[in-house]
Motif scaffolding. Structure first.
Motif, mmCIF file in Angstrom:
data_model
loop_
_atom_site.group_PDB
_atom_site.id
_atom_site.type_symbol
_atom_site.label_atom_id
_atom_site.label_comp_id
_atom_site.label_asym_id
_atom_site.label_seq_id
_atom_site.Cartn_x
_atom_site.Cartn_y
_atom_site.Cartn_z
ATOM 1 N N ALA A 89 0.857 -1.193 0.000
ATOM 2 C CA ALA A 89 0.000 0.000 0.000
ATOM 3 C C ALA A 89 0.887 1.234 0.000
ATOM 4 N N ILE A 90 0.541 2.198 -0.837
ATOM 5 C CA ILE A 90 1.242 3.485 -0.855
ATOM 6 C C ILE A 90 0.231 4.547 -0.439
ATOM 7 N N VAL A 91 0.477 5.181 0.688
ATOM 8 C CA VAL A 91 -0.475 6.137 1.261
ATOM 9 C C VAL A 91 0.151 7.526 1.234
ATOM 10 N N SER A 92 -0.478 8.450 0.532
ATOM 11 C CA SER A 92 0.059 9.811 0.473
ATOM 12 C C SER A 92 -0.798 10.759 1.303
ATOM 13 N N ALA A 93 -0.146 11.760 1.888
ATOM 14 C CA ALA A 93 -0.853 12.717 2.731
ATOM 15 C C ALA A 93 -1.700 13.682 1.907
ATOM 16 N N GLY A 94 -1.161 14.139 0.777
ATOM 17 C CA GLY A 94 -1.897 15.094 -0.045
ATOM 18 C C GLY A 94 -1.666 14.850 -1.521
ATOM 19 N N SER A 95 -2.487 15.464 -2.359
ATOM 20 C CA SER A 95 -2.335 15.287 -3.797
ATOM 21 C C SER A 95 -1.029 15.907 -4.304
ATOM 22 N N CYS A 96 -0.443 16.826 -3.531
ATOM 23 C CA CYS A 96 0.855 17.407 -3.898
ATOM 24 C C CYS A 96 1.984 16.385 -3.789
ATOM 25 N N VAL A 122 3.552 -1.094 3.966
ATOM 26 C CA VAL A 122 2.928 0.214 3.740
ATOM 27 C C VAL A 122 4.012 1.267 3.546
ATOM 28 N N ILE A 123 3.920 1.968 2.428
ATOM 29 C CA ILE A 123 4.783 3.117 2.164
ATOM 30 C C ILE A 123 3.959 4.375 2.414
ATOM 31 N N VAL A 124 4.458 5.265 3.260
ATOM 32 C CA VAL A 124 3.755 6.513 3.557
ATOM 33 C C VAL A 124 4.549 7.674 2.967
ATOM 34 N N VAL A 125 3.879 8.508 2.190
ATOM 35 C CA VAL A 125 4.519 9.640 1.519
ATOM 36 C C VAL A 125 3.877 10.919 2.035
ATOM 37 N N ALA A 126 4.674 11.809 2.651
ATOM 38 C CA ALA A 126 4.093 13.008 3.258
ATOM 39 C C ALA A 126 5.094 14.148 3.342
ATOM 40 N N GLY A 127 4.583 15.363 3.167
ATOM 41 C CA GLY A 127 5.387 16.563 3.342
ATOM 42 C C GLY A 127 4.922 17.335 4.562
ATOM 43 N N LEU A 128 5.196 18.658 4.598
ATOM 44 C CA LEU A 128 4.822 19.508 5.727
ATOM 45 C C LEU A 128 5.322 18.912 7.049
ATOM 46 N N ASP A 129 4.403 18.619 8.008
ATOM 47 C CA ASP A 129 4.836 18.068 9.293
ATOM 48 C C ASP A 129 4.869 16.544 9.299
ATOM 49 N N ALA A 130 4.434 15.926 8.206
ATOM 50 C CA ALA A 130 4.475 14.462 8.048
ATOM 51 C C ALA A 130 3.807 13.717 9.199
ATOM 52 N N ALA A 131 2.776 14.307 9.785
ATOM 53 C CA ALA A 131 2.104 13.698 10.937
ATOM 54 C C ALA A 131 1.457 12.361 10.591
ATOM 55 N N LEU A 132 1.131 12.168 9.317
ATOM 56 C CA LEU A 132 0.479 10.930 8.893
ATOM 57 C C LEU A 132 1.320 9.703 9.264
ATOM 58 N N VAL A 133 2.627 9.845 9.219
ATOM 59 C CA VAL A 133 3.517 8.719 9.512
ATOM 60 C C VAL A 133 3.350 8.256 10.958
ATOM 61 N N SER A 134 3.346 9.182 11.906
ATOM 62 C CA SER A 134 3.187 8.813 13.312
ATOM 63 C C SER A 134 1.809 8.220 13.580
ATOM 64 N N VAL A 135 0.794 8.775 12.929
ATOM 65 C CA VAL A 135 -0.562 8.258 13.120
ATOM 66 C C VAL A 135 -0.650 6.811 12.638
ATOM 67 N N LEU A 136 -0.206 6.571 11.402
ATOM 68 C CA LEU A 136 -0.266 5.210 10.867
ATOM 69 C C LEU A 136 0.668 4.273 11.638
ATOM 70 N N GLY A 137 1.816 4.801 12.065
ATOM 71 C CA GLY A 137 2.764 3.983 12.809
ATOM 72 C C GLY A 137 2.200 3.457 14.113
ATOM 73 N N GLY A 138 1.196 4.135 14.650
ATOM 74 C CA GLY A 138 0.562 3.691 15.882
ATOM 75 C C GLY A 138 -0.681 2.863 15.656
ATOM 76 N N LEU A 139 -1.013 2.601 14.389
ATOM 77 C CA LEU A 139 -2.255 1.892 14.086
ATOM 78 C C LEU A 139 -2.059 0.571 13.342
ATOM 79 N N ILE A 140 -0.916 0.401 12.683
ATOM 80 C CA ILE A 140 -0.713 -0.814 11.891
ATOM 81 C C ILE A 140 0.540 -1.553 12.362
ATOM 82 N N GLU A 141 0.563 -2.863 12.138
ATOM 83 C CA GLU A 141 1.708 -3.685 12.557
ATOM 84 C C GLU A 141 2.637 -4.011 11.394
ATOM 85 N N LYS A 142 2.225 -3.758 10.172
ATOM 86 C CA LYS A 142 3.034 -4.104 9.003
ATOM 87 C C LYS A 142 4.254 -3.179 8.887
#
Length: 227
Positions: free
Chosen positions: A100-107, A153-173
């Motif tokens: 899964a590739i999860v991006s924070a924004g369309s940018c 899961v690959i997480v792609v995010a800019g700005l504060d990249a908060a999505l990474v910490s959120v997902l990191g606390g929710l998934i085991e993969k």
């Protein structure tokens, strides 16, 4: 200085790593940014559907690709958003594993799709989930059950990249994080996102270089190769 002679010498000095796949399980790729156009053209003429050889080209700008002869363009698949190209995907690899590739924004799409097209070239199944930033938590909550079905899961995010910490606390993969150079001022061309990922309180996150979707996809392939 004879420019034609210089360009020919540049082509001759390319030492393509044909044995990389046998050595590390991942094939050679061509990073096009900064390369002489004649070098890129010579490689496109070697690796295409007509020659029945395929290699992944990354950071291949549209202006450069579309400046080449039509015969070259017609014998390779080019994806303008991700700036990637290859003649055809490699044989399907580990068909029971998917990323899964999860991006924070369309940018972040350019980097997310660079990861996706790299996986596609390697014959690995993937799905891109776009615009899932935590400014609206309902976005990630809505797709979380789907993400849980993937092996990496690959997480792609800019700005504060908060999505990474959120997902990191929710998934085991395994979670592979890619900061992007998206954002105003203090985003510092992705340095703030990189720092945020590196100091995340979520445990076990692997962090990659800014805008390096290719690197994260290659890491996912290495993990899959272990199974």
């Amino acid at each position: 200085m004879d420019m034609e002679k210089t360009n020919n010498e540049n082509i001759e000095h390319v030492q393509f790593d044909y044995q990389r796949k046998e050595r590390i399980g991942l094939p050679e790729a061509v990073f096009c940014e900064g390369k002489d156009k004649k070098i890129i053209l010579s490689l496109l003429q070697e690796f295409n559907r007509k020659t029945q050889k395929s290699v992944l080209f990354t950071r291949l700008e549209s202006e450069i690709f579309y400046s080449f002869p039509m015969e070259v363009q017609e014998n390779i698949s080019y994806h303008a958003l991700s700036q990637t190209a290859f003649a055809y995907p490699l044989a399907m690899h580990r068909a029971n594993k998917k990323v899964a590739i999860v991006s924070a924004g369309s940018c972040d799409a350019k980097v997310a799709w660079e990861a996706g097209k790299t996986l596609e070239y390697l014959g690995i199944m993937y799905q891109v989930f776009e615009d899932c930033g935590v400014a609206g938590l309902w976005r990630i909550q809505k797709i979380l059950p789907q993400i849980q079905e993937f092996d990496i899961v690959i997480v792609v995010a800019g700005l504060d990249a908060a999505l990474v910490s959120v997902l990191g606390g929710l998934i085991e993969k395994p979670l592979l994080a890619v900061p992007t150079s998206v954002g105003y001022g203090m985003a510092k061309n992705g340095e703030s996102a990189l720092s945020s990922m590196l100091i995340s309180c979520a445990s076990g996150i692997s962090v990659f270089n800014i805008d390096n979707g290719f690197g994260a996809a290659q890491a996912a392939a290495r993990i899959i190769n272990m199974f």
